[in-house]
Design a protein around this motif. Sequence first.
Motif, short mmCIF file in Angstrom:
data_model
loop_
_atom_site.label_atom_id
_atom_site.label_comp_id
_atom_site.label_asym_id
_atom_site.label_seq_id
_atom_site.Cartn_x
_atom_site.Cartn_y
_atom_site.Cartn_z
N ALA A 48 0.86 -1.19 0.00
CA ALA A 48 0.00 0.00 0.00
C ALA A 48 0.89 1.23 0.00
N GLN A 49 0.30 2.38 -0.36
CA GLN A 49 1.03 3.64 -0.34
C GLN A 49 1.20 4.12 1.10
N VAL A 50 2.40 4.55 1.45
CA VAL A 50 2.65 5.07 2.80
C VAL A 50 1.96 6.44 2.95
N PRO A 51 1.20 6.65 4.02
CA PRO A 51 0.62 7.99 4.25
C PRO A 51 1.73 9.05 4.29
N THR A 52 1.49 10.19 3.65
CA THR A 52 2.54 11.19 3.49
C THR A 52 3.03 11.76 4.82
N TYR A 53 2.18 11.74 5.85
CA TYR A 53 2.57 12.36 7.13
C TYR A 53 3.51 11.47 7.94
N LEU A 54 3.65 10.20 7.56
CA LEU A 54 4.53 9.28 8.29
C LEU A 54 5.93 9.28 7.72
N THR A 55 6.94 9.24 8.60
CA THR A 55 8.32 8.99 8.14
C THR A 55 8.45 7.51 7.81
N ASP A 56 9.54 7.14 7.16
CA ASP A 56 9.77 5.73 6.85
C ASP A 56 9.84 4.89 8.13
N SER A 95 -4.45 8.43 7.85
CA SER A 95 -4.21 9.75 7.25
C SER A 95 -5.23 10.77 7.73
N LYS A 96 -6.47 10.35 7.92
CA LYS A 96 -7.51 11.26 8.42
C LYS A 96 -7.23 11.67 9.86
N LEU A 97 -6.77 10.71 10.66
CA LEU A 97 -6.58 10.96 12.10
C LEU A 97 -5.14 11.36 12.44
N GLU A 98 -4.24 11.19 11.48
CA GLU A 98 -2.80 11.45 11.68
C GLU A 98 -2.26 10.74 12.93
N ILE A 99 -2.56 9.45 13.01
CA ILE A 99 -2.08 8.62 14.13
C ILE A 99 -0.60 8.32 13.91
N LYS A 100 0.18 8.50 14.98
CA LYS A 100 1.61 8.21 14.90
C LYS A 100 1.94 7.05 15.83
N PRO A 101 2.50 5.96 15.29
CA PRO A 101 2.87 4.84 16.15
C PRO A 101 4.05 5.21 17.05
N SER A 102 4.15 4.54 18.18
CA SER A 102 5.26 4.77 19.11
C SER A 102 6.51 4.03 18.62
N ILE A 103 7.62 4.74 18.58
CA ILE A 103 8.90 4.14 18.19
C ILE A 103 9.80 4.10 19.43
N ASP A 104 10.39 2.94 19.68
CA ASP A 104 11.30 2.81 20.81
C ASP A 104 12.73 3.14 20.38
#
Length: 333
Positions: free
Chosen positions: A112-120, A295-304
């Motif tokens: 799938a296409q990566v949402p633009t607001y997320l970094t790699d 993308s609608k909610l701009e959810i950001k996963p937690s990175i350790d």
Amino acid sequence: MKVAQHTTYNKNKIALNLTEIAKPAIKPNQVLVKVTAAGVNPLDNMISRGEVKLIVPYKLPQTAGNEVVGLIEEIGSNVTKFGIGDRVFGRLPLDSIGAFAEYVVVDSAALAQVPTYLTDVEAAAVPLTALTIMQALSLMGAEAGKTIFISGGTGGVGGMAIPIAKAKGLTVITNGDGANAERVLALGADRFIDYKKEDYTDLLSNVDYVLDTLGGAETEKQMSIMKKGGQLVSLRAMPNGEFAKRMNLPKWKQFLFGMVGRKFDKMAKTYGVHYNFIFVESNGQQLQEVADIFSKLEIKPSIDTVYPFEEVNVALDKVANGRSRGKTVLSFK
């Protein structure tokens, strides 16, 4: 190209072998992805230890890694929905993993296409967990307007499960450490139960669906809060015969898993509910739906922690033995 491979199944050794192999050639339905980041998961260690070889018997040596982010460099003749340069992510197909590599060939249907607001790096934390949730909800036959209990919703799984379940129109109840209540409610949970102060089995009944992220004794406790005919999907308990059939495993494996999971099937029958176990598969269409929701909610996963690819074995050890507050990711930049 540089890759990290597991060369033996060994319960005591999860270290991979860094080596060089030829860059793979693509088939008509595939794309060649230049890897920019890869998620590191308990599943990667389970594969090295031989714990999933009854489900997926990999031929060794096998390039490791299940979760990939990268840029498309080549496109097969049958591929129409992606272009060269597209930033994509996915859970790699079970029979062709290999994200721990500078390049990977992937069936386009897995991406799938990566949402633009997320970094790699952030994107690398999404596919495996998000697809697990999507496939669990599908397995439940989850319907809008009904109620789901997500156990242990303050962790990484809950952080994705809650907004996805809300987007599907479900009423979401979860539990966890009260210190995380505000964050979890902000993700869309309708009700939060602090496990240090209250027992969900005293408070809940007639729940339609349960996503069991805890396993152990909690699986039966969660069955006790469900309405008759309810659907529980466990990420942590044991596979059963129905799981083996769904995965199209050979008859002898279906029998074996039927024996292994019989305890949970009997338990579910006692409570009048249905028990399911899930092992996440690739699905680009489902992942694109997740990407659109996120993308609608701009959810950001937690990175350790982010490690360079060359430190893959340190990353695997971190996942196996370190206390994590989010995803461990390999960066190829």
